[in-house]
Design a protein around this motif. Structure first.
Motif, PDB file in Angstrom:
ATOM      1  N   ASP A  82     -42.815 -20.569  13.259  1.00  0.00           N
ATOM      2  CA  ASP A  82     -42.117 -20.500  14.543  1.00  0.00           C
ATOM      3  C   ASP A  82     -41.785 -19.062  14.920  1.00  0.00           C
ATOM      4  O   ASP A  82     -41.869 -18.688  16.090  1.00  0.00           O
ATOM      5  CB  ASP A  82     -40.828 -21.335  14.499  1.00  0.00           C
ATOM      6  CG  ASP A  82     -41.107 -22.821  14.332  1.00  0.00           C
ATOM      7  OD1 ASP A  82     -42.198 -23.276  14.756  1.00  0.00           O
ATOM      8  OD2 ASP A  82     -40.256 -23.522  13.756  1.00  0.00           O
ATOM      9  N   GLU A 132     -44.847 -17.484  16.292  1.00  0.00           N
ATOM     10  CA  GLU A 132     -45.118 -18.017  17.629  1.00  0.00           C
ATOM     11  C   GLU A 132     -44.259 -17.352  18.705  1.00  0.00           C
ATOM     12  O   GLU A 132     -44.694 -17.183  19.832  1.00  0.00           O
ATOM     13  CB  GLU A 132     -44.876 -19.524  17.618  1.00  0.00           C
ATOM     14  CG  GLU A 132     -45.325 -20.236  18.859  1.00  0.00           C
ATOM     15  CD  GLU A 132     -45.167 -21.734  18.717  1.00  0.00           C
ATOM     16  OE1 GLU A 132     -44.473 -22.323  19.559  1.00  0.00           O
ATOM     17  OE2 GLU A 132     -45.729 -22.308  17.754  1.00  0.00           O
ATOM     18  N   HIS A 133     -43.048 -16.955  18.348  1.00  0.00           N
ATOM     19  CA  HIS A 133     -42.112 -16.369  19.305  1.00  0.00           C
ATOM     20  C   HIS A 133     -42.116 -14.846  19.300  1.00  0.00           C
ATOM     21  O   HIS A 133     -41.355 -14.233  20.055  1.00  0.00           O
ATOM     22  CB  HIS A 133     -40.686 -16.873  19.019  1.00  0.00           C
ATOM     23  CG  HIS A 133     -40.488 -18.305  19.387  1.00  0.00           C
ATOM     24  ND1 HIS A 133     -39.982 -18.689  20.605  1.00  0.00           N
ATOM     25  CD2 HIS A 133     -40.771 -19.436  18.706  1.00  0.00           C
ATOM     26  CE1 HIS A 133     -39.931 -19.996  20.651  1.00  0.00           C
ATOM     27  NE2 HIS A 133     -40.407 -20.480  19.506  1.00  0.00           N
TER      28      HIS A 133
END
Length: 80
Positions: A47, A50-51
């Motif tokens: 995550d 992804e960010h």
């Protein structure tokens, strides 16, 4: 209107380049700080990648440089 001297134009573009380079470096440091904070808060590396603008390999490198150990294989909890 007379053409601008090429060296004056070069001076101006160099100044703009250096200003944006400094801003980019500040932003990179801010993102790195936030990546570390997210990982320390227990967010999944997937995550975080992804960010962020960073690759998975770079996020792993940042983690190791900041003493964040990899999660055990299989996704289980880390041993104390």
């Amino acid at each position: 209107m007379a053409n601008k001297d090429p060296l004056d134009a070069l001076d101006e573009s160099t100044r703009r380049y250096r200003e944006t380079e400094k801003a980019h470096e500040r932003s990179r440091k801010d993102v790195t700080t936030d990546v570390v904070a997210a990982l320390k808060a227990g967010k999944r590396p997937t995550d975080v990648v992804e960010h962020s603008p960073f690759t998975a390999a770079h996020v792993r490198k940042i983690a190791r440089e900041n003493g964040i150990e990899p999660a055990p294989r299989g996704g289980g909890k880390k041993k104390p």
